[in-house]
Design an enzyme around this catalytic site. Structure first.
Site, mmCIF file in Angstrom:
data_model
loop_
_atom_site.group_PDB
_atom_site.id
_atom_site.type_symbol
_atom_site.label_atom_id
_atom_site.label_comp_id
_atom_site.label_asym_id
_atom_site.label_seq_id
_atom_site.Cartn_x
_atom_site.Cartn_y
_atom_site.Cartn_z
ATOM 1 N N LYS A 173 0.858 -1.177 0.000
ATOM 2 C CA LYS A 173 0.000 0.000 0.000
ATOM 3 C C LYS A 173 0.892 1.224 0.000
ATOM 4 C CE LYS A 173 -4.179 1.802 2.217
ATOM 5 N NZ LYS A 173 -5.225 1.539 3.231
ATOM 6 N N ASN A 215 -14.103 -5.744 3.323
ATOM 7 C CA ASN A 215 -12.912 -5.607 4.158
ATOM 8 C C ASN A 215 -12.652 -6.863 4.991
ATOM 9 O OD1 ASN A 215 -12.220 -3.077 3.258
ATOM 10 N ND2 ASN A 215 -13.296 -1.990 4.888
ATOM 11 N N LYS A 219 -17.083 -4.480 6.841
ATOM 12 C CA LYS A 219 -18.036 -4.861 5.800
ATOM 13 C C LYS A 219 -17.429 -6.051 5.067
ATOM 14 C CE LYS A 219 -16.001 -1.383 2.715
ATOM 15 N NZ LYS A 219 -16.256 -0.178 1.915
ATOM 16 N N ASP A 263 -14.990 0.496 9.738
ATOM 17 C CA ASP A 263 -15.457 0.258 8.365
ATOM 18 C C ASP A 263 -15.547 -1.243 8.094
ATOM 19 O OD1 ASP A 263 -16.428 1.011 5.885
ATOM 20 O OD2 ASP A 263 -14.443 1.273 4.982
#
Length: 233
Positions: free
Chosen positions: A14, A115, A112, A110
Site C-alpha cells: 500500500k 474488508n 463490511k 469500516d
C-alpha cells in the site's frame, strides 16, 4: 501485489499515489501503520514493513503487509454455497479478530464484507484499517480522525454504519459490533437489513437512525429463534 526481496515472499503493498500526498493523507497513512502494529492475530492481515518518507518526498510513503489472495466474505460463502453452520463458523472467526483489535484499543470503523477477505485456507482476515482509530483519545495516533469525528464528518460505509456513526458523533467498540451484526444479517439472510440503493445520504442516515431493522428470519425462516436474537442484538 508485490514481491519482497528479503525475506522473499508475495506481499500486499500500500503506497501513497504519486501527486496525492497531503498532510491529512499522510496522517491517515501513519495512523493505519501505528494501529496495525498493535495487532497480531490470524484473523487480521499482518503488517510486515512500513516507511514514511520525509517531507521532501512524501510520495514514497508505503507499507507492506500480508497478502490475502481471496474473495470478500459474502462472495466466498456464495461461491462455495456454504450452509448456515459454515457461515456461522466464519462469523465467529471474524468476531474473534475484531475482539482482538478492541482489546488492544483499536476500532475499525469500516467493517463490511469487502474488508473481510477469505484466503485459500478458508480463514477470513480483516483488512483495511485506513479509517480505524484508537479507542482512547490519543492525539499522537489519530488527531485528524478524532477531529473529523468531533466536527461531524462522516467516515465509513453507510450500509454498515451504526446510528451513532451516521450522526458523525463519537463512537466506541459497539459501533464495530453493530457493523458485525449487519455483516451477519447479509451473510445469513442474503441481503442487507436496509436497502439504501438510490437513497441520498440524508435519507440513508434517517433510515439507519430511526427505522427498526427487520428480523433476518423475514427473509429466511430457518433463522427463527437464536439466530434472529443474536443478529438483532
Amino acid at each position: 501485489e508485490a514481491e519482497q526481496a528479503f525475506p522473499r515472499r508475495r506481499v500486499a503493498l500500500k503506497a501513497v499515489r504519486p501527486g496525492f500526498a497531503s498532510r491529512g493523507l499522510l496522517g491517515r497513512f501513519r495512523n493505519e501503520v501505528e494501529l496495525l502494529g498493535r495487532l497480531q492475530h490470524p484473523g487480521i492481515a499482518q503488517l510486515y514493513e512500513a516507511g514514511i518518507a520525509d517531507e521532501l518526498s512524501p510520495d514514497q510513503a508505503f507499507f507492506a503487509m500480508e497478502l490475502v489472495d481471496g474473495p470478500a466474505l459474502t462472495q466466498y460463502a456464495r461461491e462455495l454455497n456454504l450452509d448456515h453452520r459454515a457461515r456461522w463458523a466464519l462469523l465467529l472467526r471474524v468476531a474473534e479478530a475484531v475482539q482482538h483489535a478492541h482489546q488492544r484499543g483499536v476500532i475499525h470503523r469500516d467493517l463490511k464484507p469487502g474488508n473481510i477477505l477469505v484466503g485459500d485456507d478458508g480463514m477470513p482476515k480483516v483488512v483495511d484499517f485506513g479509517i480505524a482509530r484508537a479507542a482512547e483519545e490519543s492525539p499522537h495516533l489519530a488527531p485528524h480522525l478524532s477531529m473529523a469525528t468531533r466536527t461531524g464528518q462522516l467516515v465509513g460505509t453507510p450500509s454498515y454504519m451504526s446510528p451513532e456513526q451516521m450522526r458523525g458523533g463519537e463512537v466506541d467498540t459497539r459501533s464495530d459490533v453493530y457493523a458485525l451484526g449487519v455483516v451477519a444479517f447479509e451473510l445469513l439472510a442474503g441481503r442487507l437489513p436496509f436497502d439504501l440503493a438510490g437513497k441520498g445520504l440524508d435519507e440513508a442516515s434517517r433510515i439507519i437512525r430511526e427505522d427498526e431493522p427487520p428480523l433476518a428470519s423475514r427473509f429466511d425462516r430457518t433463522l427463527r429463534g437464536d439466530a434472529d436474537v443474536i443478529i438483532q442484538k
